[in-house]
Structure formats: structure tokens, C-alpha cells
Write an enzyme that holds these catalytic residues in place. Sequence first.
Site, short mmCIF file in Angstrom:
data_model
loop_
_atom_site.label_atom_id
_atom_site.label_comp_id
_atom_site.label_asym_id
_atom_site.label_seq_id
_atom_site.Cartn_x
_atom_site.Cartn_y
_atom_site.Cartn_z
N CYS A 105 -0.85 2.07 9.56
CA CYS A 105 0.00 1.27 8.68
C CYS A 105 0.47 0.02 9.43
O CYS A 105 1.00 0.13 10.54
CB CYS A 105 1.20 2.10 8.24
SG CYS A 105 2.44 1.15 7.33
N CYS A 119 7.23 4.42 6.11
CA CYS A 119 7.99 3.18 5.90
C CYS A 119 7.90 2.67 4.47
O CYS A 119 8.44 1.61 4.17
CB CYS A 119 7.53 2.10 6.87
SG CYS A 119 5.94 1.35 6.47
N CYS A 124 -8.43 3.57 -2.27
CA CYS A 124 -8.85 2.17 -2.27
C CYS A 124 -7.71 1.36 -1.65
O CYS A 124 -6.67 1.16 -2.27
CB CYS A 124 -9.12 1.72 -3.72
SG CYS A 124 -9.49 -0.03 -3.88
ZN LIG Z 1 4.22 2.59 7.42
#
Ligand SMILES: [Zn+2]
Length: 179
Positions: free
Chosen positions: A91, A151, A168
Site C-alpha cells: 500500500c 490505512c 483490479c
Molecule cells: Zn494502507
Amino acid sequence: MKRDTRNGLVCQNATRRSFLAAFGLTAASGLTGRRATAASTDSFRFEITRSDEDWRSILSDDEFRILRRGGTELPGSSPLWTERRDGDYCCKGCDLLIYRGAWRVPVEKGWVFFAHSEENTVLTGIDGPVAEYGMPEDSNTTMIEAHCRRCASHLGHILLVEGRILHCINGTSLTFRPV
Ligand SMILES: [Zn+2]
């Protein structure tokens, strides 16, 4: 925080929290959409929260639009969509390890497709039609939206693509580290 050290400083592995143990791989089945509403209850808090000002200080305008406002990148606009090396996809908002290169699915539609996520890393929500997918904005289409469990950053969607349920994902939402 347990860390994956295969490649020195790499993504942070997921921590396990019992009330979220059902998320992750099962998200691909679409069964967690109702549970995702738990994110709005008083008992739930994301591990990492920042003000919009703080997010803007660490993200570009385009990254902020996608990660924090649920935007979708134009197809083929992220260099990650043609990435084929093995590696970790984390991320961009919190560095949580979410996907691995071995789980990439080569769908030539311009985004980054995975068969599934790392366990306990993705929460789902309900989204409306996505113009970048060619959907009319006034249609009644609903989508399963994929968020980072830690987050809350928007990653992309979970879709039926060429007969398979796939994640996706916007390349903009991820940081890739080859192994
Ligand atoms: Zn994150």
C-alpha cells in the site's frame, strides 16, 4: 510489527486482529461486503489515520485523488500494469504488504490484476459505477471496492473479469519492490 526481511527494508506484514480475521482472501468471494460496514461502527478504528493535510504532504495530487478520494487511474497510465517480475506490492499509503507478484494475473486492460490479496489486508465496501471502466455515471451499477485494511486507502475493485473474480487495482495505489 512483524516485518518481512527477505529483501532488507520491505513491506510490513499484516498484523492479525481477531475481529478482522475474516477479511483478506475471503474478500475475493464478495462475502465480506456486509462485514465491511463494521468500519463505520464505534468499535472500529483504522490503525493509521492522518488528516487530509498530512496525506497531501506525503502523496502527489494524483495519488491523493485515487488513494484518499476513491479515484481510478486511466488504463495503462501506471508503469506497474506491465510489471511482470516477482516481488511485493505494498500500500502506498502505509506500506502494508498486500499483494505478491506470483498472484498477478495477466489481464490486458490497463490495471494491475491479482488473483487474491495477502490474508487480512483488504477491506471491502460498496462503490458506484466507475467512469474509467467505461460505465455510465448515471447507471445503477454497484461495485465491490477494495481498501487497505490498515490505512483505508482506496486500492481498486474486486471484479468478475474474463470468468474469474479478480482484484483490479490501481498501480498508483501500490509500491512495487522486486525480490
Ligand atoms: Zn494502507
